[in-house]
Design a protein around this motif. Structure first.
Motif, mmCIF file in Angstrom:
data_model
loop_
_atom_site.group_PDB
_atom_site.id
_atom_site.type_symbol
_atom_site.label_atom_id
_atom_site.label_comp_id
_atom_site.label_asym_id
_atom_site.label_seq_id
_atom_site.Cartn_x
_atom_site.Cartn_y
_atom_site.Cartn_z
ATOM 1 N N SER A 42 -11.000 33.565 12.505
ATOM 2 C CA SER A 42 -11.662 34.539 11.640
ATOM 3 C C SER A 42 -12.952 33.923 11.126
ATOM 4 C CB SER A 42 -10.765 34.895 10.446
ATOM 5 O OG SER A 42 -10.589 33.750 9.622
ATOM 6 N N ASN A 43 -13.805 34.746 10.510
ATOM 7 C CA ASN A 43 -15.014 34.194 9.896
ATOM 8 C C ASN A 43 -14.664 33.223 8.770
ATOM 9 O OD1 ASN A 43 -16.642 35.600 11.629
ATOM 10 N ND2 ASN A 43 -17.692 36.792 10.068
ATOM 11 N N THR A 44 -13.540 33.464 8.100
ATOM 12 C CA THR A 44 -13.103 32.561 7.029
ATOM 13 C C THR A 44 -13.022 31.123 7.525
ATOM 14 O OG1 THR A 44 -11.801 34.287 5.922
ATOM 15 C CG2 THR A 44 -11.191 31.992 5.472
ATOM 16 N N LYS A 45 -12.440 30.957 8.685
ATOM 17 C CA LYS A 45 -12.203 29.618 9.246
ATOM 18 C C LYS A 45 -13.496 28.802 9.343
ATOM 19 C CE LYS A 45 -10.564 27.607 13.636
ATOM 20 N NZ LYS A 45 -9.990 27.964 14.946
ATOM 21 N N TYR A 46 -14.621 29.488 9.543
ATOM 22 C CA TYR A 46 -15.889 28.791 9.773
ATOM 23 C C TYR A 46 -16.771 28.721 8.520
ATOM 24 C CZ TYR A 46 -14.361 29.343 14.551
ATOM 25 O OH TYR A 46 -13.618 29.293 15.701
ATOM 26 N N ALA A 47 -16.251 29.189 7.388
ATOM 27 C CA ALA A 47 -17.029 29.142 6.140
ATOM 28 C C ALA A 47 -17.091 27.700 5.650
ATOM 29 C CB ALA A 47 -16.383 30.036 5.084
ATOM 30 N N GLN A 48 -18.278 27.125 5.677
ATOM 31 C CA GLN A 48 -18.422 25.709 5.343
ATOM 32 C C GLN A 48 -18.598 25.477 3.841
ATOM 33 O OE1 GLN A 48 -21.733 24.334 7.660
ATOM 34 N NE2 GLN A 48 -20.572 24.209 9.548
ATOM 35 N N GLY A 49 -19.492 26.260 3.230
ATOM 36 C CA GLY A 49 -19.964 25.954 1.881
ATOM 37 C C GLY A 49 -18.879 25.891 0.834
ATOM 38 N N GLY A 50 -18.261 27.022 0.526
ATOM 39 C CA GLY A 50 -17.204 27.004 -0.466
ATOM 40 C C GLY A 50 -17.056 28.328 -1.193
ATOM 41 N N ILE A 51 -16.533 28.255 -2.413
ATOM 42 C CA ILE A 51 -16.296 29.434 -3.242
ATOM 43 C C ILE A 51 -17.076 29.258 -4.534
ATOM 44 C CG2 ILE A 51 -14.543 30.874 -4.346
ATOM 45 C CD1 ILE A 51 -12.471 29.476 -2.508
ATOM 46 N N ALA A 52 -17.962 30.205 -4.837
ATOM 47 C CA ALA A 52 -18.768 30.130 -6.064
ATOM 48 C C ALA A 52 -17.924 30.602 -7.246
ATOM 49 C CB ALA A 52 -20.007 31.000 -5.924
ATOM 50 N N VAL A 53 -17.612 29.684 -8.149
ATOM 51 C CA VAL A 53 -16.784 29.993 -9.321
ATOM 52 C C VAL A 53 -17.341 29.246 -10.536
ATOM 53 C CG1 VAL A 53 -14.454 30.035 -10.275
ATOM 54 C CG2 VAL A 53 -14.753 30.099 -7.809
ATOM 55 N N VAL A 54 -17.460 29.931 -11.658
ATOM 56 C CA VAL A 54 -17.926 29.285 -12.889
ATOM 57 C C VAL A 54 -16.756 28.541 -13.531
ATOM 58 C CG1 VAL A 54 -18.863 29.664 -15.200
ATOM 59 C CG2 VAL A 54 -19.714 31.009 -13.264
ATOM 60 N N LEU A 55 -16.858 27.210 -13.572
ATOM 61 C CA LEU A 55 -15.794 26.378 -14.149
ATOM 62 C C LEU A 55 -16.311 25.486 -15.278
ATOM 63 C CD1 LEU A 55 -14.035 25.289 -10.831
ATOM 64 C CD2 LEU A 55 -13.253 27.027 -12.439
ATOM 65 N N VAL A 81 -19.707 45.715 -10.749
ATOM 66 C CA VAL A 81 -18.948 44.993 -9.717
ATOM 67 C C VAL A 81 -19.248 43.499 -9.794
ATOM 68 C CG1 VAL A 81 -18.741 44.628 -7.218
ATOM 69 C CG2 VAL A 81 -18.713 46.956 -8.144
ATOM 70 N N VAL A 82 -20.520 43.148 -9.941
ATOM 71 C CA VAL A 82 -20.903 41.734 -10.034
ATOM 72 C C VAL A 82 -20.183 41.069 -11.215
ATOM 73 C CG1 VAL A 82 -22.802 40.126 -10.429
ATOM 74 C CG2 VAL A 82 -23.146 42.111 -8.948
ATOM 75 N N GLU A 83 -20.205 41.725 -12.362
ATOM 76 C CA GLU A 83 -19.549 41.153 -13.550
ATOM 77 C C GLU A 83 -18.052 40.990 -13.326
ATOM 78 O OE1 GLU A 83 -20.650 43.683 -16.788
ATOM 79 O OE2 GLU A 83 -22.698 42.873 -16.912
ATOM 80 N N MET A 84 -17.424 41.990 -12.724
ATOM 81 C CA MET A 84 -15.981 41.932 -12.464
ATOM 82 C C MET A 84 -15.637 40.772 -11.535
ATOM 83 S SD MET A 84 -13.666 44.701 -10.382
ATOM 84 C CE MET A 84 -14.461 44.304 -8.825
ATOM 85 N N VAL A 85 -16.357 40.653 -10.420
ATOM 86 C CA VAL A 85 -16.051 39.619 -9.436
ATOM 87 C C VAL A 85 -16.269 38.233 -10.014
ATOM 88 C CG1 VAL A 85 -16.745 38.628 -7.220
ATOM 89 C CG2 VAL A 85 -16.505 41.108 -7.451
ATOM 90 N N VAL A 86 -17.385 38.024 -10.697
ATOM 91 C CA VAL A 86 -17.697 36.707 -11.263
ATOM 92 C C VAL A 86 -16.650 36.294 -12.300
ATOM 93 C CG1 VAL A 86 -19.332 35.484 -12.756
ATOM 94 C CG2 VAL A 86 -20.168 36.773 -10.778
ATOM 95 N N LYS A 87 -16.274 37.223 -13.167
ATOM 96 C CA LYS A 87 -15.345 36.885 -14.256
ATOM 97 C C LYS A 87 -13.914 36.677 -13.763
ATOM 98 C CE LYS A 87 -18.176 39.008 -17.838
ATOM 99 N NZ LYS A 87 -18.355 40.135 -18.796
ATOM 100 N N LEU A 391 -15.239 34.494 -2.525
ATOM 101 C CA LEU A 391 -14.889 34.963 -3.869
ATOM 102 C C LEU A 391 -14.644 36.469 -3.862
ATOM 103 C CD1 LEU A 391 -14.698 34.588 -6.973
ATOM 104 C CD2 LEU A 391 -17.194 34.907 -7.048
ATOM 105 N N GLU A 392 -15.546 37.216 -3.244
ATOM 106 C CA GLU A 392 -15.400 38.675 -3.176
ATOM 107 C C GLU A 392 -14.095 39.060 -2.490
ATOM 108 O OE1 GLU A 392 -18.127 42.327 -1.498
ATOM 109 O OE2 GLU A 392 -17.611 40.701 -0.122
#
Length: 517
Positions: A42-55, A81-87, A391-392
């Motif tokens: 899947s495309n997931t398998k090749y995702a190199q960068g990571g997951i953008a999350v505010v920690l 939608v942006v606010e929901m996904v980020v939070k 993240l989405e």
């Protein structure tokens, strides 16, 4: 006929997350996952960068992540939608960790956060440079622990089953009842009836041929939804990854992660000039659309086939630790990252539009949901911010799970016809498929690439019509094969990209038309 509560088409992070959540919380309900390649392809398998999350709430904030996403989306994001996904990000990450996904830690034992193009702070959680591979591994491990999930690899979804197949003529209130699925090993076509169907079928990169996507990314879910009359939007917004390892032979391009530029690498032209500061104050850390368009402009000026990514000034011990996969892949191509510049070129990478869904992942067709890259949620707008895609997928898979936990219909008693291929025969001329595929991919690269024009788009429509007519005629007279169906799907997707490009009168994000200046 196979009957299930939930049919999931696709085995990336979107589909697997939904399946795990539903199966864990509702052991009385059953889920079937169909995927056309190996279970982890899947495309997931090749995702190199990571997951953008505010920690890191001291240096970072939800508001900063929201603002970065809105800026990248160039005014076309849905702010709610942006606010929901980020939070929701931190909670979704916790669940991944509970499913035993591993992420890199620093010497203090905290997450080793990365920074990528378009981000104002360090917030990308990663597992070296193979984050997607690690997430996929953890989710599949959990899937195989749950007895109420059945996973069928090498099964290709041909078409959604809708009222059209039940001879209903009502186009205003269409429902989905499952899908027809080809068992690629024995040629049998299954009728899978489901109370609810989730399209989590990934992207469209193969439509362009030169792509960072795997060979399976042929836009199948979007094409099926389009033929079923679902609402599709923003297909003109294709994100080209600026730095794919240049492959003179074409085909799949290996991704050199955005994080490498976040680590301090420079983009140079053949003469060694670092050109990105001429285009944007953020230089190499500008958003992907700007970097891709800048490289495209440099190549048009010089006539060169590629530019270079210079990592020679970086701490190579740290580089090898952060990017072992990239380092090894370059070595395979006889590129010594310590001494040599890496030849790179933009390649088709990510679709920001797709099947229109609401915040619960519902499409315009009843009982049909979509999640991940095949969906258009409003998060990305005209251009996706790096590492927002995983993240989405996590957030929307959760929202769909919540919606269907509350609003799950009882099984409907319907008589669904089996697949009818009467009067068709096994195709003898496979060369027709390959010829049309190559012609389609060349057409999309040359006429519908990073920089477009009305003249090229109109020429593309005219030529695509010829391909479409040939493919449809071949489809009607042939027994089903995966390659034929994929080509048909790619033609549908190409039509959507070109027609919606012609409708777009402004240059926004990943869309640039020289006639709109």
């Amino acid at each position: 006929m196979v009957e299930k509560n939930f049919l999931v088409i696709g085995s990336g992070v979107a589909g697997l997350t939904f399946a795990v959540k539903m199966a864990e919380k509702h052991p009385d309900r059953n889920v079937i996952i169909v995927t056309k390649g190996d279970e982890d392809e899947s495309n997931t398998k090749y995702a190199q960068g990571g997951i953008a999350v505010v920690l890191d709430m001291e240096e970072d904030s939800f508001q900063k992540h929201i603002q970065d996403t809105l800026i990248a989306g160039d005014g076309l994001c849905d702010r709610e939608v942006v606010e929901m996904v980020v939070k929701e990000g931190p909670q979704r990450l916790k669940e991944l960790i509970a499913w035993e996904a591993n992420f890199d830690l620093n010497s203090e034992g905290d997450f080793d956060l990365g920074k990528e193009g378009g981000h104002s702070e360090y917030r990308v959680v990663h597992h070296k440079d193979v984050t997607g591979y690690e997430v996929e591994r953890a989710l599949l491990q959990r899937v195989h622990q749950l007895p109420n999930i059945e996973l069928l690899s090498h099964h290709f979804a041909i078409d959604l089953i809708t009222d059209h197949h039940l001879n209903s003529k009502n186009d205003n209130d269409i429902s989905c009842y499952g899908a027809y699925v080809l068992n690629q090993k024995n040629g049998e076509i299954l009728t899978i009836k489901a109370d609810n169907t989730l399209l989590a079928s990934g992207g469209i990169g193969r439509v362009y041929g030169h792509t960072t996507n795997p060979i399976i990314a042929t836009g199948d879910g979007i094409a099926m939804a389009y033929r079923a009359k679902a609402k599709i939007k923003d297909m003109e917004f294709i994100q080209f990854h600026p730095t794919a390892l240049y492959n003179p032979e074409g085909g799949s391009y290996f991704l050199i992660s955005e994080a490498v530029r976040g680590f301090g690498a420079y983009l140079r032209n053949k003469s060694g000039y670092r050109f990105m500061p001429d285009y944007d104050d953020r230089a190499e850390l500008a958003s992907r659309d700007i970097v891709s368009q800048s490289i495209d402009n440099e190549l048009k000026k010089s006539g060169d086939s590629h530019v270079f990514l210079d990592c020679t000034h970086l701490d190579m011990v740290a580089f090898k630790k952060h990017f072992p996969n990239i380092y090894d892949k370059c070595k395979e191509y006889h590129i010594d990252v310590e001494k040599d510049w890496i030849p790179v070129v933009p390649a088709s990478h990510y679709l920001c539009g797709g099947i229109v869904v609401d915040k619960q992942g519902k499409t315009s067709i009843s009982n049909l949901y979509a999640c991940g890259e095949c969906s258009k949620t409003g998060l990305h707008g005209a251009n996706r911010l790096a590492s927002n895609s995983l993240l989405e997928a996590l957030v929307y898979a959760h929202n769909i799970f919540k919606a269907l936990s509350v609003d799950s219909q009882e099984s409907r008693q319907l008589s669904i016809p089996d697949w009818n291929d009467e009067g068709t025969s096994i195709p003898k001329e496979h060369i027709l498929i390959q010829h049309n595929l190559k012609e389609l991919q060349a057409l999309m690269r040359d006429y519908v690439g990073i920089v477009r024009s009305n003249k090229r788009l109109h020429k593309a429509i005219t030529r695509l019509d010829l391909i479409y007519n040939e493919v449809e005629e071949f489809y009607k007279e042939s027994k089903i094969t995966t390659t034929l169906c994929e080509l048909r799907n790619m033609v549908n997707v190409a039509h959507l990209i070109i027609s919606q490009s012609l409708e777009q009168k402004e240059n926004r994000g990943g869309y640039f038309n020289s006639d709109n200046i």
